[in-house]
Design a protein around this motif. Structure first.
Motif, PDB file in Angstrom:
ATOM      1  N   ARG A 157       0.847  -1.211  -0.146  1.00 28.58           N
ATOM      2  CA  ARG A 157      -0.112  -0.048  -0.006  1.00 28.58           C
ATOM      3  C   ARG A 157       0.779   1.233  -0.136  1.00 28.58           C
ATOM      4  NH1 ARG A 157      -3.075  -1.187   5.356  1.00 28.58           N
ATOM      5  NH2 ARG A 157      -0.996  -1.736   5.786  1.00 28.58           N
ATOM      6  N   VAL A 158       2.052   1.299   0.919  1.00 28.99           N
ATOM      7  CA  VAL A 158       2.908   2.443   0.972  1.00 28.99           C
ATOM      8  C   VAL A 158       3.656   2.618  -0.390  1.00 28.99           C
ATOM      9  CG1 VAL A 158       4.928   3.438   2.151  1.00 28.99           C
ATOM     10  CG2 VAL A 158       3.001   2.200   3.441  1.00 28.99           C
ATOM     11  N   THR A 159       4.253   1.312  -0.994  1.00 27.75           N
ATOM     12  CA  THR A 159       4.859   1.788  -2.302  1.00 27.75           C
ATOM     13  C   THR A 159       4.188   1.745  -3.559  1.00 27.75           C
ATOM     14  OG1 THR A 159       5.038  -1.015  -2.364  1.00 27.75           O
ATOM     15  CG2 THR A 159       7.041   0.294  -1.130  1.00 27.75           C
ATOM     16  N   GLU A 160       2.914   1.627  -3.321  1.00 30.01           N
ATOM     17  CA  GLU A 160       2.032   1.619  -4.567  1.00 30.01           C
ATOM     18  C   GLU A 160       2.380   3.017  -5.547  1.00 30.01           C
ATOM     19  OE1 GLU A 160      -2.503   2.203  -6.064  1.00 30.01           O
ATOM     20  OE2 GLU A 160      -2.171   2.339  -3.899  1.00 30.01           O
ATOM     21  N   HIS A 161       2.760   3.941  -5.088  1.00 31.51           N
ATOM     22  CA  HIS A 161       3.084   5.161  -6.083  1.00 31.51           C
ATOM     23  C   HIS A 161       4.570   5.668  -5.674  1.00 31.51           C
ATOM     24  CE1 HIS A 161      -1.084   5.933  -6.658  1.00 31.51           C
ATOM     25  NE2 HIS A 161      -1.384   5.802  -5.133  1.00 31.51           N
ATOM     26  N   LEU A 162       5.243   4.627  -5.268  1.00 33.73           N
ATOM     27  CA  LEU A 162       6.632   4.947  -5.234  1.00 33.73           C
ATOM     28  C   LEU A 162       7.317   4.475  -6.307  1.00 33.73           C
ATOM     29  CD1 LEU A 162       7.617   4.305  -1.335  1.00 33.73           C
ATOM     30  CD2 LEU A 162       7.035   6.520  -2.527  1.00 33.73           C
ATOM     31  N   SER A 163       8.594   4.783  -6.607  1.00 35.37           N
ATOM     32  CA  SER A 163       9.311   4.525  -7.528  1.00 35.37           C
ATOM     33  C   SER A 163      10.218   2.819  -7.668  1.00 35.37           C
ATOM     34  CB  SER A 163      10.524   5.360  -7.871  1.00 35.37           C
ATOM     35  OG  SER A 163      11.624   5.297  -6.819  1.00 35.37           O
ATOM     36  N   PHE A 164       9.533   2.164  -6.570  1.00 28.40           N
ATOM     37  CA  PHE A 164      10.117   0.662  -6.340  1.00 28.40           C
ATOM     38  C   PHE A 164       8.988  -0.021  -5.600  1.00 28.40           C
ATOM     39  CE2 PHE A 164      11.399   3.463  -2.808  1.00 28.40           C
ATOM     40  CZ  PHE A 164      10.913   2.767  -1.721  1.00 28.40           C
ATOM     41  N   GLU A 165       9.415  -1.372  -5.959  1.00 31.49           N
ATOM     42  CA  GLU A 165       8.311  -2.192  -5.345  1.00 31.49           C
ATOM     43  C   GLU A 165       8.551  -2.556  -3.738  1.00 31.49           C
ATOM     44  OE1 GLU A 165       7.247  -5.708  -7.714  1.00 31.49           O
ATOM     45  OE2 GLU A 165       8.292  -4.888  -9.477  1.00 31.49           O
ATOM     46  N   PRO A 166       7.584  -3.394  -3.219  1.00 29.79           N
ATOM     47  CA  PRO A 166       7.867  -3.401  -1.518  1.00 29.79           C
ATOM     48  C   PRO A 166       9.086  -4.252  -1.547  1.00 29.79           C
ATOM     49  CG  PRO A 166       5.584  -4.259  -2.137  1.00 29.79           C
ATOM     50  CD  PRO A 166       6.239  -4.041  -3.591  1.00 29.79           C
ATOM     51  N   ARG A 167      10.024  -3.907  -0.430  1.00 30.84           N
ATOM     52  CA  ARG A 167      11.371  -4.345  -0.122  1.00 30.84           C
ATOM     53  C   ARG A 167      11.332  -5.063   0.810  1.00 30.84           C
ATOM     54  NH1 ARG A 167      14.651   1.360  -0.680  1.00 30.84           N
ATOM     55  NH2 ARG A 167      14.572   1.546  -2.860  1.00 30.84           N
ATOM     56  N   ASP A 168      12.226  -6.211   0.740  1.00 26.20           N
ATOM     57  CA  ASP A 168      12.341  -7.098   1.715  1.00 26.20           C
ATOM     58  C   ASP A 168      13.295  -6.725   3.059  1.00 26.20           C
ATOM     59  OD1 ASP A 168      15.078  -7.682   0.632  1.00 26.20           O
ATOM     60  OD2 ASP A 168      14.109  -9.464  -0.436  1.00 26.20           O
ATOM     61  N   ARG A 169      13.697  -7.516   3.954  1.00 21.43           N
ATOM     62  CA  ARG A 169      14.428  -7.239   5.043  1.00 21.43           C
ATOM     63  C   ARG A 169      15.804  -7.023   4.467  1.00 21.43           C
ATOM     64  NH1 ARG A 169      15.045  -7.247  10.472  1.00 21.43           N
ATOM     65  NH2 ARG A 169      12.835  -7.814  10.700  1.00 21.43           N
ATOM     66  N   THR A 170      16.447  -7.691   3.716  1.00 19.71           N
ATOM     67  CA  THR A 170      17.791  -7.535   3.169  1.00 19.71           C
ATOM     68  C   THR A 170      17.850  -6.128   2.389  1.00 19.71           C
ATOM     69  OG1 THR A 170      18.045  -9.842   2.900  1.00 19.71           O
ATOM     70  CG2 THR A 170      19.514  -8.531   1.886  1.00 19.71           C
ATOM     71  N   GLN A 171      17.005  -5.789   1.465  1.00 22.70           N
ATOM     72  CA  GLN A 171      17.089  -4.390   1.043  1.00 22.70           C
ATOM     73  C   GLN A 171      16.822  -3.448   1.901  1.00 22.70           C
ATOM     74  OE1 GLN A 171      13.588  -5.733  -1.715  1.00 22.70           O
ATOM     75  NE2 GLN A 171      14.980  -5.463  -3.483  1.00 22.70           N
ATOM     76  N   VAL A 172      15.900  -3.444   2.880  1.00 23.33           N
ATOM     77  CA  VAL A 172      15.840  -2.461   3.959  1.00 23.33           C
ATOM     78  C   VAL A 172      17.140  -2.403   4.817  1.00 23.33           C
ATOM     79  CG1 VAL A 172      14.635  -1.915   6.158  1.00 23.33           C
ATOM     80  CG2 VAL A 172      13.249  -2.456   4.181  1.00 23.33           C
ATOM     81  N   GLU A 173      17.514  -3.251   5.026  1.00 22.04           N
ATOM     82  CA  GLU A 173      19.150  -3.427   5.814  1.00 22.04           C
ATOM     83  C   GLU A 173      20.082  -2.625   4.976  1.00 22.04           C
ATOM     84  OE1 GLU A 173      19.654  -7.444   6.463  1.00 22.04           O
ATOM     85  OE2 GLU A 173      18.803  -7.516   8.535  1.00 22.04           O
ATOM     86  N   HIS A 226       9.033   8.971 -17.202  1.00 21.58           N
ATOM     87  CA  HIS A 226      10.141   9.253 -16.147  1.00 21.58           C
ATOM     88  C   HIS A 226      10.780   7.906 -15.346  1.00 21.58           C
ATOM     89  CE1 HIS A 226      11.575  11.243 -12.367  1.00 21.58           C
ATOM     90  NE2 HIS A 226      12.549  11.268 -13.120  1.00 21.58           N
ATOM     91  N   LEU A 227       9.967   7.157 -15.145  1.00 18.12           N
ATOM     92  CA  LEU A 227      10.291   6.000 -14.237  1.00 18.12           C
ATOM     93  C   LEU A 227       9.800   4.768 -14.747  1.00 18.12           C
ATOM     94  CD1 LEU A 227       9.594   7.545 -10.612  1.00 18.12           C
ATOM     95  CD2 LEU A 227      11.956   7.162 -11.774  1.00 18.12           C
ATOM     96  N   LEU A 228      10.587   3.807 -14.878  1.00 22.20           N
ATOM     97  CA  LEU A 228      10.196   2.089 -15.287  1.00 22.20           C
ATOM     98  C   LEU A 228       9.889   1.633 -13.805  1.00 22.20           C
ATOM     99  CD1 LEU A 228       9.626   0.037 -17.453  1.00 22.20           C
ATOM    100  CD2 LEU A 228      12.154  -0.622 -17.069  1.00 22.20           C
ATOM    101  N   VAL A 229       8.586   1.393 -13.467  1.00 24.84           N
ATOM    102  CA  VAL A 229       7.992   0.976 -12.428  1.00 24.84           C
ATOM    103  C   VAL A 229       7.260  -0.342 -12.473  1.00 24.84           C
ATOM    104  CG1 VAL A 229       6.858   1.363 -10.107  1.00 24.84           C
ATOM    105  CG2 VAL A 229       8.091   3.206 -11.201  1.00 24.84           C
ATOM    106  N   ARG A 230       7.426  -1.432 -11.983  1.00 24.59           N
ATOM    107  CA  ARG A 230       6.659  -2.880 -12.226  1.00 24.59           C
ATOM    108  C   ARG A 230       6.659  -3.137 -13.734  1.00 24.59           C
ATOM    109  NH1 ARG A 230       5.218   0.433  -8.181  1.00 24.59           N
ATOM    110  NH2 ARG A 230       5.209  -0.179  -6.335  1.00 24.59           N
ATOM    111  N   GLY A 231       7.548  -2.902 -14.433  1.00 22.86           N
ATOM    112  CA  GLY A 231       7.391  -3.146 -15.776  1.00 22.86           C
ATOM    113  C   GLY A 231       6.936  -2.308 -16.643  1.00 22.86           C
TER     114      GLY A 231
END
Length: 192
Positions: A33-49, A161-166
């Motif tokens: 829900r939060v990443t719906e309008h962001l430039s990336f898909e939901p992140r996992d723990r490793t990506q957040v770290e 401007h951005l390639l998001v979710r293909g």
């Protein structure tokens, strides 16, 4: 400028403390829900770290060009990831870009406006920037209302401007200049 602490009546910005903030940021960046309008898909723990490791390293850069900060409630709960990046492509232009992601259970409480206002205070009052801008998804109407409320002017659309979710997505750019900045009447305090 390190460490940064800016405070309003209900929200504060502070430096991230990795790894202590990983779970809190995962609750933000891992939520579709939060990443719906962001430039990336939901992140996992490793990506957040990795994001927090990069943010804490950039915080000590000289000169500092990136301010990735935790937005927290008086309880200490992290409710948003807030960012101000200084434009390094055009040295001397004295501008920065803001962005933020607010935890979904904190929506519709006016907290996003407070987070962005604190970012504007950081940019204009603490760093002496001339121009601050932000970009949003054309479908992010809440972000449009927020930026307009804070005096940011819609400048236009950047097509594909951005390639998001293909898929290619446009971005709508808003900005505010230092002489247009009108902080809210309740002063926020700052510490360096």
């Amino acid at each position: 400028m390190y460490p940064v602490t800016l405070t309003s009546s209900t929200v504060s910005l502070r430096e991230f403390a990795a790894p202590d903030d990983v779970d809190a940021v995962l609750a933000i960046y891992g939520d579709p829900r939060v990443t719906e309008h962001l430039s990336f898909e939901p992140r996992d723990r490793t990506q957040v770290e990795a994001t927090l490791t990069s943010a804490t390293k950039a915080a000590r850069g000289e000169p500092r060009t990136e301010y990735s900060l935790a937005a927290v409630r008086p309880t200490g709960d992290v409710i948003a990831f807030a960012r101000l990046a200084i434009d390094t492509q055009h040295p001397g232009q004295n501008s920065g870009q803001i962005g933020f992601a607010l935890r979904a259970d904190q929506w519709e409480q006016g907290l996003g406006s407070q987070v962005v206002e604190l970012l504007l205070r950081l940019g204009f009052d603490e760093l002496g920037l001339h121009r601050i801008w932000g970009a949003r998804s054309p479908d992010n109407h809440a972000s449009r209302r927020l930026m307009r409320k804070l005096g940011m002017i819609e400048e236009g659309r950047i097509r594909d401007h951005l390639l998001v979710r293909g898929r290619w997505r446009d971005s709508i750019v808003h900005s505010i200049l230092e002489h247009e900045w009108q902080p809210s009447p309740s002063p926020a305090s700052s510490e360096r």
